[in-house]
Write a protein that holds these residues in place. Sequence first.
Motif, PDB file in Angstrom:
ATOM      1  N   ILE A 164      29.498  68.741  52.732  1.00 50.47           N
ATOM      2  CA  ILE A 164      30.375  67.987  51.858  1.00 50.47           C
ATOM      3  C   ILE A 164      31.824  68.094  52.378  1.00 50.47           C
ATOM      4  CG2 ILE A 164      31.273  68.307  49.137  1.00 50.47           C
ATOM      5  CD1 ILE A 164      28.617  69.742  48.479  1.00 50.47           C
ATOM      6  N   GLY A 165      32.363  66.840  52.158  1.00 58.39           N
ATOM      7  CA  GLY A 165      33.578  66.692  52.829  1.00 58.39           C
ATOM      8  C   GLY A 165      33.752  66.159  53.932  1.00 58.39           C
ATOM      9  N   THR A 166      32.613  65.840  54.701  1.00 60.94           N
ATOM     10  CA  THR A 166      32.414  65.139  55.989  1.00 60.94           C
ATOM     11  C   THR A 166      32.361  63.921  55.982  1.00 60.94           C
ATOM     12  OG1 THR A 166      31.069  67.170  56.758  1.00 60.94           O
ATOM     13  CG2 THR A 166      30.932  65.202  58.136  1.00 60.94           C
ATOM     14  N   ARG A 167      32.971  63.361  57.025  1.00 62.43           N
ATOM     15  CA  ARG A 167      32.987  61.677  56.917  1.00 62.43           C
ATOM     16  C   ARG A 167      31.502  61.284  57.520  1.00 62.43           C
ATOM     17  NH1 ARG A 167      37.880  58.347  58.593  1.00 62.43           N
ATOM     18  NH2 ARG A 167      37.488  59.033  60.861  1.00 62.43           N
ATOM     19  N   ILE A 168      31.213  60.104  57.016  1.00 62.80           N
ATOM     20  CA  ILE A 168      29.790  59.668  57.768  1.00 62.80           C
ATOM     21  C   ILE A 168      29.747  58.341  57.531  1.00 62.80           C
ATOM     22  CG2 ILE A 168      28.916  59.655  55.161  1.00 62.80           C
ATOM     23  CD1 ILE A 168      26.302  60.683  56.437  1.00 62.80           C
ATOM     24  N   TYR A 169      29.095  57.607  58.661  1.00 59.19           N
ATOM     25  CA  TYR A 169      29.023  56.310  58.900  1.00 59.19           C
ATOM     26  C   TYR A 169      27.497  55.785  57.986  1.00 59.19           C
ATOM     27  CZ  TYR A 169      31.837  56.984  62.978  1.00 59.19           C
ATOM     28  OH  TYR A 169      32.821  57.149  63.893  1.00 59.19           O
ATOM     29  N   PHE A 170      27.919  54.775  57.303  1.00 59.25           N
ATOM     30  CA  PHE A 170      26.656  54.130  56.631  1.00 59.25           C
ATOM     31  C   PHE A 170      26.576  52.598  56.418  1.00 59.25           C
ATOM     32  CE2 PHE A 170      30.130  54.365  53.563  1.00 59.25           C
ATOM     33  CZ  PHE A 170      30.186  53.334  52.578  1.00 59.25           C
ATOM     34  N   THR A 171      25.566  52.109  55.974  1.00 67.05           N
ATOM     35  CA  THR A 171      25.274  50.579  55.580  1.00 67.05           C
ATOM     36  C   THR A 171      25.015  50.502  54.199  1.00 67.05           C
ATOM     37  OG1 THR A 171      24.465  48.639  56.414  1.00 67.05           O
ATOM     38  CG2 THR A 171      22.767  50.723  56.481  1.00 67.05           C
ATOM     39  N   VAL A 172      25.366  49.406  53.528  1.00 66.08           N
ATOM     40  CA  VAL A 172      25.246  49.354  52.135  1.00 66.08           C
ATOM     41  C   VAL A 172      23.760  48.473  51.892  1.00 66.08           C
ATOM     42  CG1 VAL A 172      26.011  47.929  50.124  1.00 66.08           C
ATOM     43  CG2 VAL A 172      27.669  48.903  51.609  1.00 66.08           C
ATOM     44  N   LEU A 173      22.866  48.821  51.478  1.00 69.59           N
ATOM     45  CA  LEU A 173      21.613  48.340  50.972  1.00 69.59           C
ATOM     46  C   LEU A 173      21.979  47.438  49.641  1.00 69.59           C
ATOM     47  CD1 LEU A 173      19.430  51.650  51.542  1.00 69.59           C
ATOM     48  CD2 LEU A 173      19.925  49.845  53.254  1.00 69.59           C
ATOM     49  N   LYS A 174      22.501  47.948  48.873  1.00 66.82           N
ATOM     50  CA  LYS A 174      22.407  47.166  47.357  1.00 66.82           C
ATOM     51  C   LYS A 174      23.975  47.585  46.650  1.00 66.82           C
ATOM     52  CE  LYS A 174      19.390  48.180  44.532  1.00 66.82           C
ATOM     53  NZ  LYS A 174      18.081  48.006  43.826  1.00 66.82           N
ATOM     54  N   PHE A 175      24.463  46.724  46.234  1.00 69.20           N
ATOM     55  CA  PHE A 175      25.728  46.945  45.490  1.00 69.20           C
ATOM     56  C   PHE A 175      24.997  46.958  43.889  1.00 69.20           C
ATOM     57  CE2 PHE A 175      28.312  45.182  48.619  1.00 69.20           C
ATOM     58  CZ  PHE A 175      29.228  46.485  48.912  1.00 69.20           C
ATOM     59  N   SER A 176      25.609  47.754  43.106  1.00 69.90           N
ATOM     60  CA  SER A 176      25.068  47.946  41.736  1.00 69.90           C
ATOM     61  C   SER A 176      25.769  46.986  40.737  1.00 69.90           C
ATOM     62  CB  SER A 176      25.481  49.331  41.358  1.00 69.90           C
ATOM     63  OG  SER A 176      26.706  49.743  41.286  1.00 69.90           O
ATOM     64  N   ASN A 177      27.116  46.607  41.206  1.00 67.92           N
ATOM     65  CA  ASN A 177      27.731  45.501  40.430  1.00 67.92           C
ATOM     66  C   ASN A 177      28.833  44.642  41.308  1.00 67.92           C
ATOM     67  OD1 ASN A 177      30.701  47.046  40.520  1.00 67.92           O
ATOM     68  ND2 ASN A 177      29.340  48.498  39.396  1.00 67.92           N
ATOM     69  N   GLU A 178      29.246  43.695  40.652  1.00 68.82           N
ATOM     70  CA  GLU A 178      30.134  42.786  41.520  1.00 68.82           C
ATOM     71  C   GLU A 178      31.357  43.356  41.721  1.00 68.82           C
ATOM     72  OE1 GLU A 178      29.509  39.621  42.958  1.00 68.82           O
ATOM     73  OE2 GLU A 178      27.176  40.405  42.614  1.00 68.82           O
ATOM     74  N   GLU A 179      31.864  44.152  40.686  1.00 69.03           N
ATOM     75  CA  GLU A 179      33.298  44.569  40.939  1.00 69.03           C
ATOM     76  C   GLU A 179      33.064  45.721  42.254  1.00 69.03           C
ATOM     77  OE1 GLU A 179      36.324  47.877  38.591  1.00 69.03           O
ATOM     78  OE2 GLU A 179      34.537  46.892  37.460  1.00 69.03           O
ATOM     79  N   ASP A 180      32.123  46.589  42.321  1.00 71.40           N
ATOM     80  CA  ASP A 180      32.368  47.304  43.666  1.00 71.40           C
ATOM     81  C   ASP A 180      31.691  46.364  44.752  1.00 71.40           C
ATOM     82  OD1 ASP A 180      32.364  49.672  42.068  1.00 71.40           O
ATOM     83  OD2 ASP A 180      30.176  50.228  42.169  1.00 71.40           O
ATOM     84  N   LYS A 181      31.103  45.574  44.780  1.00 68.60           N
ATOM     85  CA  LYS A 181      30.974  44.650  46.017  1.00 68.60           C
ATOM     86  C   LYS A 181      32.371  43.939  46.318  1.00 68.60           C
ATOM     87  CE  LYS A 181      28.031  40.988  47.583  1.00 68.60           C
ATOM     88  NZ  LYS A 181      27.055  39.812  47.394  1.00 68.60           N
ATOM     89  N   LYS A 182      33.118  43.638  45.345  1.00 69.41           N
ATOM     90  CA  LYS A 182      34.378  42.627  45.739  1.00 69.41           C
ATOM     91  C   LYS A 182      35.269  43.729  46.426  1.00 69.41           C
ATOM     92  CE  LYS A 182      38.019  40.281  43.497  1.00 69.41           C
ATOM     93  NZ  LYS A 182      38.675  39.477  42.382  1.00 69.41           N
ATOM     94  N   LYS A 183      35.543  44.795  45.754  1.00 68.70           N
ATOM     95  CA  LYS A 183      36.256  46.009  46.137  1.00 68.70           C
ATOM     96  C   LYS A 183      36.336  46.406  47.646  1.00 68.70           C
ATOM     97  CE  LYS A 183      37.401  49.197  43.293  1.00 68.70           C
ATOM     98  NZ  LYS A 183      37.309  50.406  42.437  1.00 68.70           N
ATOM     99  N   ILE A 184      34.758  46.561  48.133  1.00 72.30           N
ATOM    100  CA  ILE A 184      34.425  47.149  49.516  1.00 72.30           C
ATOM    101  C   ILE A 184      34.652  45.823  50.457  1.00 72.30           C
ATOM    102  CG2 ILE A 184      32.422  47.610  50.850  1.00 72.30           C
ATOM    103  CD1 ILE A 184      33.676  49.994  49.150  1.00 72.30           C
ATOM    104  N   ILE A 185      34.298  44.579  50.179  1.00 68.66           N
ATOM    105  CA  ILE A 185      34.404  43.403  50.991  1.00 68.66           C
ATOM    106  C   ILE A 185      35.787  43.342  51.179  1.00 68.66           C
ATOM    107  CG2 ILE A 185      33.796  40.923  51.034  1.00 68.66           C
ATOM    108  CD1 ILE A 185      31.242  41.422  49.980  1.00 68.66           C
ATOM    109  N   GLU A 186      36.868  43.494  50.139  1.00 66.22           N
ATOM    110  CA  GLU A 186      38.071  43.212  50.542  1.00 66.22           C
ATOM    111  C   GLU A 186      38.720  44.192  51.181  1.00 66.22           C
ATOM    112  OE1 GLU A 186      39.745  43.044  46.557  1.00 66.22           O
ATOM    113  OE2 GLU A 186      39.191  40.741  46.005  1.00 66.22           O
TER     114      GLU A 186
END
Length: 330
Positions: free
Chosen positions: A187-209
Amino acid sequence: MKDLLILKFNAQSKSTVEGYIGYFMVKRNGEIKYKVLQYPLSFSSLVKLDLNEPFRIFQKNLNDLIIKVTRNSPEIKSMNSNLNRYISRKIVKEPSFGMKLISAHKMKEDMLIKDFIKDFFEDWVSDLNLKVSSEELYYSELSKQFSKYSTPEDITSMLSRTDLNDLSEAYPIVDPIHGRPVSSFDIGTRIYFTVLKFSNEEDKKKIIEAFPNSFNESGENVKPLIGVIISKELANASRDFILIKIECEGVLFKSVVYSGVNIMWESVPVPKAKDEEEFTTAFSKEEKEKLNELLKEKEKIKFSDILIAMFLVVGIVLAIVVGIYFLFWK
C-alpha cells in the motif's frame, strides 16, 4: 512495432515422430520470453491449440497442455526439461536472435522468420515443418487480455460490491518478462495501470484532461497511467486473486488481479506506446542494411548447400563411371 511481438508456432519434425508447440515473446529491445512443449505425435489428439487465438488464451491453453502431457510421463517431462535448457543456452549464445525476428517481422518476411526459428532449433531437431502466427501487442492491450481471460466470473462479480460499485475499473500493466507478482506491491506503492472502464463521465474527463496523450480519439486508454495503491485485500480464500484500489489524479479505480501474473513495477521505464501510423514509416538505413545482410547470409547458405549437393552428385557419377570402366573394360 508495438511493445511486444509474439510468435506462436506449431512444428513437426520430418525425421522423428515428435511435435513442438509454443511461442516466443520478443520485446522491442530483443529480449525474449518463451514456452515450448515437445511431445510424441501419439499425443496429437490432445494438441488442439489454435495459433490465431489471442495470446492470453493460447498461453493459458499451452500451460494447461504442458501440465496434462508431462504430469504422468517422467520421460516427456525430462525431455522438456532438457529442451528448456537448450533454449536458454541458445538465447544466451545468440543474443541477436530476438532482433532478427523483429527485423524480419517488420519487413513482412514470413519465410525468413521460419528460417530463423528452424536455425535456432537446428542443433536440437532438424527438418522442421513449421507453422507460425504473429501477434503484436501494446502493454495495455496485453493487460486487457489478462483482465478478460484470466479472471473467473465469480471473482469479477465482487467488483459490484457496494463499496466498489461506483469506482472506475482498471488493470495493472502486465510485464511477463521483468514483472513482479501484485502481492509484492505494498500500500502506497506506485503502479502502472490501464483503464478498462470509467464509472462516470466526470472521472473520464478528469483523467483524459490530465493525460491527453494516453488516450486515442475513441477515448480508449492506449498508454500506461501511473497511480498509487491505496487498498489491498485477498479476493478469495485460496489467495489466488487480490483486490486492489488505485488512486490517480483524485480518481479511484478498482481491480482484481491473479496473484500469478507479473506486473510492471516502478523501476521499469513507462513504455512509450505510439499511434499505429507512426509505425508505418520507412525503415532506417541501418535497419535495411542489417536485414539485407541477414537475407544475403541466408542466400549464401542456400547457395553453398547447392554447390555441395552438386559436388556430391558429380562425385557419385564419377565413381560409377570409374567402377564400370574397371569392371567391363579392364
